[in-house]
Write an enzyme that holds these catalytic residues in place. Structure first.
Site: not given
Ligand code: PMP
Length: 660
Positions: A454, A482, A513
């Site tokens: 990250s 991610h 996200k």
């Protein structure tokens, strides 16, 4: 006198003062005094109470009572907050005095003992001493009379009882709260001159009003007040003027020690001179963080999370959001969330295992498992909770967890909560990982890693990790927070990115996200999901996600499945931005949407981020403990909805800000 008008009506208040004295052998002896600032309709009651107070004082009956009533307009009044109160209980006066010295040190006064000796000169004074704390020079013009801080009261409403006895506690707080606001006053110390009252206090803005239960022996009339002055003497006049003439009303004055203001009410019992304030560590920690440039604050965003956001009415290019596909403001997703509210209402009413399990939860789990090509999936309320719940459930005693040193905090916390032995291996270093595995040779082992790290944006060497898990018969868990929606030709994540034939045992991810909502998930085998459903405490003991949240994630996953061009656009933007930075000589390269720009010193990273902020760019400075000390960086996050113009502007401004 200036007046303030409300319509045509001047808002008036009245200052009421009483001084009672007795003439003994020709000299006047002070008996009692009091003052208030009140409304017109309260005058009669207060006059009566003051007279009663004067006539019934333990020092004797007065032969002279001076009552003064003056009109005061609202705009002459300054409102200040009462100092937060804390009580330090001590067993004897000697300890009390030592406590005062400690507090004086805290406010930067190192010659406290010399100052305390000045009390020998206050015993016969009627008012307070105004003392230069550095030179010990007395600054009050009349040493015998001293200074009288006056024209002050607590903010009260007409429902307040009018008291005819003195409330030492409340009146002292009012006085101290006014005094510490005077020019160049850094604090006040007071020892009561009432023989029957041994409590005193030390007050300053930074320590509040510290009430010390014993500062002298019972029966002693010795006491006094010292106003602590620091600075040039050209402000002495202003200071005295403020103390003697400024009308002050003090908000939130507690009436007795048991109802001290909520702000900072603390009580300490002290038997020796060390001050053990149970709240001290909070301030100390905060101050420490500030000194080391590690103190965090929050910005308030006034628009939707998108490639541009509004803050304080200004437009910013958003370079810090995890909304990689730019779907949080997509109208199809918003409509899906609204429809879900229409059909299911707002809250889920319970955990999944009780009442909070709707059709929507099941549908999203099915969609996720299909997307990740696993048998099943299970939802958690956040990605954080998915990691903590899953790792702590898998990490039984006897298990060994091998965790990459740069894993996300939620993985670290999951390891901490587990009963497993935790072994940290060097970042993405397969040799170090294998050496550790060989050394321990666990019969139950789990390797856990971020898919995309990250803070660095690099990708875990999953093919090698999968080889090791086969060779040593270990489980592997990958955090796809991610990577989902970002890496792999169609955004399916790390397995697609490497073209792997099989899945890791545990594929964890977040809905917060690329999937534009919130929540976490784990995809895996039927057995794994059954196990987590029964063993993951963050799943079992928390109310499930609300219908709108689930519906939004479901709609976003559908967009990801049906519009691979969004992922392509994101890939294009990432490459475009890195190329631009490289063109300026800023060396960075990433296959993920996280572009780290290493700065080094925490202070410098903060300064650069704040300069960029002033230029309309919202970018995070990432510091210790999120990354190692001295490795502070700007962390640019790319979105599919950034335009080339946005990325040009950002690259160019970063270049200009970084290079002196
Ligand atoms: N894992 C990683 C790698 C993350 O970066 C984050 C969030 N920043 C999480 C887990 C936690 O996810 P969530 O924000 O949904 O709690």
């Amino acid at each position: 006198m200036k007046n303030k008008y409300e319509g045509d009506v001047t808002i008036m208040m009245y200052s009421l003062k009483m001084r009672a004295s007795q003439s003994k052998s020709g000299s006047s002896q002070h008996i009692s005094g009091a003052e208030r600032i009140i409304n017109e309709n309260e005058i009669n009651l207060n006059v009566e109470a003051f007279i009663s107070r004067a006539m019934n004082h333990s020092k004797g009956q007065p032969d002279f009572i001076n009552l003064k009533i003056e009109a005061v307009t609202q705009d002459e009044i300054q409102y200040v907050d009462a100092l937060p109160v804390k009580t330090v209980e001590v067993l004897n006066a000697e300890t009390g005095q030592e406590i005062i010295l400690k507090y004086l040190e805290q406010i930067g006064i190192t010659n406290g003992s010399a100052i305390m000796k000045m009390f020998s000169q206050t015993y016969n004074m009627r008012g307070a001493m105004l003392l230069d704390v550095d030179t010990l020079e007395r600054l009050e013009p009349n040493h015998e009379r001293g200074l009288r801080a006056t024209y002050m009261d607590a903010v009260h409403n007409s429902a307040n009882k009018v008291e005819d006895t003195k409330n030492h506690f409340a009146e002292a707080i009012v006085l101290a709260s006014k005094v510490i606001n005077a020019p160049n006053i850094i604090g006040e110390i007071c020892v009561s001159d009432d023989p029957n009252y041994v409590t005193g206090y030390v007050a300053a803005l930074s320590i509040g009003y510290v009430r010390i239960t014993k500062l002298k022996d019972m029966g002693s009339p010795d006491g006094g007040r010292i106003f602590l002055y620091r600075g040039d003497h050209d402000k002495v006049k202003d200071c005295i003027n403020y103390l003697e003439h400024q009308k002050v009303l003090v908000r939130n004055v507690p009436n007795n020690p048991a109802t001290q203001n909520k702000n900072a009410a603390t009580k300490n019992i002290v038997t020796n001179c060390s001050i053990v304030d149970k709240n001290n560590f909070l301030m100390e920690t905060i101050n420490n963080l500030k000194q080391n440039n590690l103190y965090r604050t929050m910005n308030v965003i006034e628009s939707a999370q998108d490639s541009h956001v509004a803050i304080d009415g200004h437009d910013f290019i958003m370079m810090a959001s995890n909304n990689y596909l730019g779907l949080t403001a997509d109208s199809r997703i918003k409509v899906a969330a609204m429809d879900a509210i229409e059909r299911y209402g707002t809250g889920s009413g319970g955990s999944r295992l009780t009442t909070g399990n709707f059709t929507l939860h099941k549908e999203l789990e099915d969609d996720l498992s299909k997307f990740k090509h696993t048998e099943r999936a299970i939802l958690f309320n956040t990605g954080y909770m998915a990691n903590v719940g899953t790792i702590s459930a898998l990490g039984r005693s006897g298990t060994v967890i091998f965790s990459d040193e740069l894993n996300h905090a939620s993985i670290i916390d999951g390891c901490r909560l587990s009963r497993a032995q935790v072994v940290i291996y060097r970042h993405n270093d397969m040799k170090d990982l294998e050496n550790n595995i060989k050394k321990i040779a666990p019969s139950n082992g789990l390797i856990v890693t971020d898919a995309v790290f990250s803070m660095d944006g690099d990708i875990a060497n999953l093919p090698a990790i999968m080889e090791l898990t086969k060779k040593y018969n270990l489980l592997v868990m990958v955090d796809e927070a991610h990577s989902t929606g970002v890496i792999g030709g169609t955004g399916h994540g790390i397995v697609e990115h490497f073209g792997l034939k099989s899945n890791p045992d545990v594929l964890m991810g977040t809905l917060s996200k690329s999937l534009a909502s919130e929540g976490g998930y784990v995809c895996g085998s039927q057995t794994l999901i059954d196990y987590l459903c029964n063993k993951a405490r963050s799943f079992i003991f928390s109310t499930s996600l609300a219908p709108a949240t689930i519906a939004a994630a479901k709609a976003a996953l559908n967009v990801l499945n049906t519009e691979p061009e969004r992922v392509k656009r994101l890939h294009y933007n990432i490459e475009y931005f890195c190329k631009h930075l490289n063109h300026y000589g800023i060396n960075t390269n990433t296959e993920s949407a996280i572009v780290p720009i290493i700065i080094g010193e925490e202070e410098r990273a903060l300064k650069i981020a704040s300069e960029l902020y002033n230029k309309g760019i919202y970018i995070s400075a990432i510091r210790y403990p999120t990354v190692a000390k001295g490795q502070a960086r700007l962390r640019a996050a790319i979105m599919a909805t950034h335009t080339e113009d946005d990325l040009n502007t950002v690259a160019e401004k970063i270049n200009r800000t970084i290079k002196p």
